[in-house]
Design an enzyme around this catalytic site. Structure first.
Site: not given
Ligand code: 6PG
Length: 468
Positions: A93, A119-120, A174, A177-178, A181, A279
């Site tokens: 990442n 991701s995944g 990506k 994406h996060n 997320e 957060r």
């Molecule tokens: C993914 C997730 C992955 C991870 C992140 C979460 O796409 O597989 O996004 O990259 O879970 O590191 O990040 P935080 O620790 O900031 O929640």
């Protein structure tokens, strides 16, 4: 050869590729081969030089190391061992700006640098992640088929992997994406909190609500696992698992990067920003502890039936989620223009349909929207999405109004609604802000009725002057 790296290596091997593996401490490589060596064709190496020597040309060396200095250190060691035309693929990442810098420096040696989002989580790495590669189009010609083979497949069978654009484009997508997320998770958290505090439902009952929602328009991995987490009972205490977990959400930084970058690009990603700040707020123990008992407010429950209330919350959640995605796509479009990446807006949503954390049924609809009209000013301008958010309006407002009156914080729901209302307002109070700016700093303003830039002599006779 940590979990993500070894799972990806196994995934390559399961697809018939010969995979050379290397870890700085050789014991990890030995352990991985002892545990999984029989699953495919592995070439374990105990030195980086041996690892490089065992690769076919053009070499494809994929790094799964901690983002940051660790990545730079491995690249510095690797580059002298590689030859022109070889590739370094960074699947961590990484921040897209680091990827742009690394790509430019490695290119000087005739080596391709491909920053790719993966991701995944651990399971995705093993069984098929969503893969978001950047880097040169030339490198994708030979690398692409391998990544596509190991990637997740969308419901229509297409690989969730495609070349997004040069240098940092893959890691940028990506990152967004996060960010999305974070926003999805915050909205789900707020929906849970509303049902819990606002209608006194127990976690197990809320788990059933989420299971039910997962069969409709909200169908997604995050809704599915939410039901699992809420339905889980702590073995030690017999209490709902969610009640024994400390309510402080961690973060590794990708959500923050999405917001920081959006601020630089001037793109309002309010949903992602609120989720990131939520957060931080949850973990801000100084303030939370220090203010305990000092701040007062209501603590009320809805008068609606649990079924009616859950139906409103579901609609508000979906509308807020659509807003957050619209904002994420705005950020991708702005960065694509800024950095000359020429990202096809239909690609990120297509790649997110399977394998990744934000995989969701409605990503298919988003993909169709961008494919049929890539020039829409916003996802919200697509008639099908405009219809959903418009129709959700009354429920969305009831939920946000109830939350305010009941003292339940819903920064995600309410900021999404404020964004929606800002966009549909024909006049914003920004006119007043321009007046204030002109008053104290002669920052000038434009008029609605004629061209030009104006300044009012606020400290004198208040006459107006045309500045240009
Ligand atoms: C993914 C997730 C992955 C991870 C992140 C979460 O796409 O597989 O996004 O990259 O879970 O590191 O990040 P935080 O620790 O900031 O929640």
């Amino acid at each position: 050869m940590a979990v993500m790296g070894s799972n990806l290596a196994r995934n390559f091997a399961h697809h018939g590729y010969t995979v050379a593996v290397y870890n700085r401490s050789p014991q990890r490589t030995r352990d991985m081969i002892a545990d999984h060596g029989s699953e495919g064709d592995f070439l374990p190496a105990e030195s980086l030089a041996d690892f490089v020597a065992s690769l076919e040309r053009p070499r494809k060396a994929m790094l799964m190391v901690q983002a940051g200095k660790g990545t730079d250190a491995v690249i510095a060691e690797l580059v002298p061992l590689l030859e022109e035309g070889d590739m370094i693929i960074d699947g961590g990442n990484a921040h897209f700006a680091d990827t742009m810098r690394r790509e430019a420096s490695v290119r000087e040696h005739g080596i391709h640098f491909v920053g790719t989002g993966v991701s995944g989580g651990e399971e995705g790495a093993l069984k098929g992640p969503s893969i978001m590669p950047g880097g040169s189009a030339e490198s994708y010609e030979s690398l692409g088929p391998i990544l596509e083979a190991v990637s997740a497949k969308a419901p229509d069978g297409t690989p969730c992997c495609a070349h997004l654009g040069p240098d940092g484009a893959g890691h940028f997508v990506k990152m967004v994406h996060n960010g999305i997320e974070y926003s999805d998770m915050q909205l789900i958290g707020e929906a849970y909190d509303l049902l819990r505090r606002g209608s006194a439902m127990r976690p197990a009952e809320i788990a059933d609500v989420f299971t039910d929602w997962n069969a409709g328009e909200l169908e997604s991995y995050l809704i599915e696992i939410t039901a699992e987490v809420l339905g889980h009972t702590d073995a030690e205490t017999g209490r709902p698992f969610v009640d024994v977990v400390v309510d402080q959400a961690g973060q590794k930084g990708t959500g923050r990067w999405t917001v920081q970058t959006a601020l630089d690009l001037g793109v309002p990603v309010t949903g992602i920003a609120e989720a990131t700040f939520a957060r931080a707020l949850s973990s801000g123990t100084v303030q939370r502890e220090g203010l305990k008992g000092l701040l007062d407010g209501p603590n009320a429950e809805t008068t609606a039936t649990p079924k009616e209330f859950a139906s409103d919350v579901r609609k508000a959640l979906y509308a807020s989620k659509i807003v957050a995605y619209a904002q994420g796509f705005d950020e991708i479009r702005a960065a694509s223009a800024e950095y000359g990446w020429d990202i096809d807006l239909g690609l990120p949503s297509a790649l997110w349909r399977s394998g990744c954390i934000i995989r969701a049924g409605f990503l298919d609809d988003i993909t169709k929207v961008w494919r049929s009209n890539p020039n829409l000013p916003s996802l919200l301008a697509a008639p099908e999405f405009a219809k959903i958010v418009n129709e959700a309006g009354p429920a969305w407002r009831r939920v946000v109004a109830f939350a305010a009156s009941a003292g339940i914080p819903v920064p995600g729901f309410s900021s999404a609604l404020a964004y929606f209302d800002s966009l549909r307002s024909s006049r914003l109070p920004a006119a007043l802000i321009q007046g204030q700016r002109d008053f104290f700093g002669a920052h000038t303003y434009k008029r609605t009725d004629k061209d030009g830039v104006y300044h009012t002599d606020w400290s004198g006779d208040r006459s107006e002057e045309k500045m240009s």
